[in-house]
Design an enzyme around this catalytic site. Structure first.
Site, PDB file in Angstrom:
ATOM      1  CB  SER A  49      -0.898   0.008   1.237  1.00  0.00           C
ATOM      2  OG  SER A  49      -0.108   0.235   2.390  1.00  0.00           O
ATOM      3  CG  ASP A  84      -3.326  -3.191  -2.095  1.00  0.00           C
ATOM      4  OD1 ASP A  84      -4.169  -3.401  -2.989  1.00  0.00           O
ATOM      5  OD2 ASP A  84      -3.546  -3.429  -0.889  1.00  0.00           O
ATOM      6  CG  HIS A  85      -6.271   0.056  -2.691  1.00  0.00           C
ATOM      7  ND1 HIS A  85      -7.541   0.088  -3.220  1.00  0.00           N
ATOM      8  CD2 HIS A  85      -6.198  -1.085  -1.967  1.00  0.00           C
ATOM      9  CE1 HIS A  85      -8.205  -0.988  -2.826  1.00  0.00           C
ATOM     10  NE2 HIS A  85      -7.412  -1.719  -2.078  1.00  0.00           N
ATOM     11  CG  HIS A 179      -9.963  -2.745   2.066  1.00  0.00           C
ATOM     12  ND1 HIS A 179     -10.411  -1.725   1.261  1.00  0.00           N
ATOM     13  CD2 HIS A 179      -9.304  -3.594   1.256  1.00  0.00           C
ATOM     14  CE1 HIS A 179     -10.019  -1.951   0.015  1.00  0.00           C
ATOM     15  NE2 HIS A 179      -9.353  -3.077  -0.020  1.00  0.00           N
ATOM     16  CG  HIS A 207      -9.283  -5.425  -3.159  1.00  0.00           C
ATOM     17  ND1 HIS A 207      -8.257  -4.578  -2.838  1.00  0.00           N
ATOM     18  CD2 HIS A 207      -9.132  -5.708  -4.472  1.00  0.00           C
ATOM     19  CE1 HIS A 207      -7.525  -4.344  -3.908  1.00  0.00           C
ATOM     20  NE2 HIS A 207      -8.039  -5.013  -4.921  1.00  0.00           N
ATOM     21  CB  THR A 232      -6.872  -7.163   8.506  1.00  0.00           C
ATOM     22  OG1 THR A 232      -7.070  -5.988   7.716  1.00  0.00           O
ATOM     23  CG2 THR A 232      -7.168  -6.852   9.940  1.00  0.00           C
TER      24      THR A 232
END
Ligand code: 13P
Length: 280
Positions: A49, A84-85, A179, A207, A232
């Site tokens: 990320s 990511d993103h 998420h 996701h 997570t």
């Protein structure tokens, strides 16, 4: 072997299994993921990320670290380093220039027309350099990098329009996953998932892999999901173990012993996850 995700995900789509995307946070995390996936002889996508990239020093630090680990640990499985993103063309360009083999451009906060414009710019830059591109349609909500956002589900029509206008390599349609932790049971739209998978030649990405019950993960794979993102879950498994270590050993001070106490927990959770994903 550092590669983009195309071959690994197209095989997964054809043979109905999912390739894991594990978010990385530091050197130890990356090492454990690479060692365990090598041990299991499966391909892996290392998700980074923007927040994690900043934490680790930047994109060049990450590609340097991953390349070093591949060499020093004799990692021979296919490994993809994927942003990511990615929030803008500039961020994706920086990652590509630093040696990332794959990017996700997430312009899902904009109207479809603007999402297409930004995604296309990224695809043009990435494809010229052999880098694969994932994009998001609808909006996957939840909490990530301390930012909370609302979800909006994707439609087949929007997925087709985005794919036809940009020629992205994979698509993450928002279909009820979020998420971080779920409030109650995740409600995934499997019917739309199947329709999108049947009508698009590219692999589908799920996701928010943490907290989805096993039978729903299996159903998602049956309905066409080829890449599942997990963040997570490994963070929780690791922090529970490290918390216990510190609680039960008040003499420990060596960071290698503290951070490293989570190694086995991460590795055994990876094994459980990829067994469920049927990763080959
Ligand atoms: P989780 O943190 O819910 O596993 O989601 C990870 C993710 O989708 C990263 O893009």
């Amino acid at each position: 072997m550092l590669v983009n995700f195309n071959e690994m995900l197209l095989n997964a789509k054809k043979e109905k299994y999912a390739v894991p995307h594990f978010n990385i946070n530091n050197l130890e995390w990356t090492k454990y993921i690479l060692e365990e996936c090598q041990n299991l002889n499966i391909p892996v996508i290392l998700g980074v990320s923007e927040g994690a990239a900043k934490y680790m020093g930047g994109f060049n630090t990450i590609t340097g670290m991953v390349k070093g680990l591949l060499k020093d640990l004799n990692i021979t499985i296919p490994v993809c380093i994927h942003i990511d993103h990615g929030s803008s063309f500039e961020v994706c360009k920086k990652a590509i220039d630093a040696g990332f083999t794959s990017v996700m451009i997430d312009a899902s906060r904009y109207e479809l027309k603007e999402n297409i414009k930004i995604t296309k710019e990224v695809v043009d830059y990435a494809h010229e350099r052999g880098v694969s591109v994932e994009a998001e349609v609808g909006h996957i909500g939840g909490t990530e990098d301390n930012h909370t956002s609302q979800e909006t589900n994707a439609t087949l029509e929007d997925c087709l329009t985005l794919y036809n206008s940009t020629k992205i390599d994979s698509i993450a349609p928002a279909l009820g996953s979020v998420h971080g932790f779920y409030k109650g049971e995740p409600n995934l739209d499997f019917a739309t998932m199947k329709i999108i998978n049947d009508n698009l030649p590219i692999p589908l990405v799920l996701h928010g892999g943490t907290g989805i019950p096993n039978e729903k993960i299996e159903k998602a794979i049956e309905n066409g999901i080829s890449k599942i993102n997990i963040n997570t879950d490994l963070q929780v498994v690791w922090s529970n173990t490290v918390r216990n270590k510190i609680k039960n050993d008040d003499k420990v001070y060596d960071p290698r012993k503290i951070i490293g106490s989570g190694e086995e927990a991460i590795k055994s959770r990876i094994k459980e996850i990829v067994t469920l994903f049927k990763t080959k």
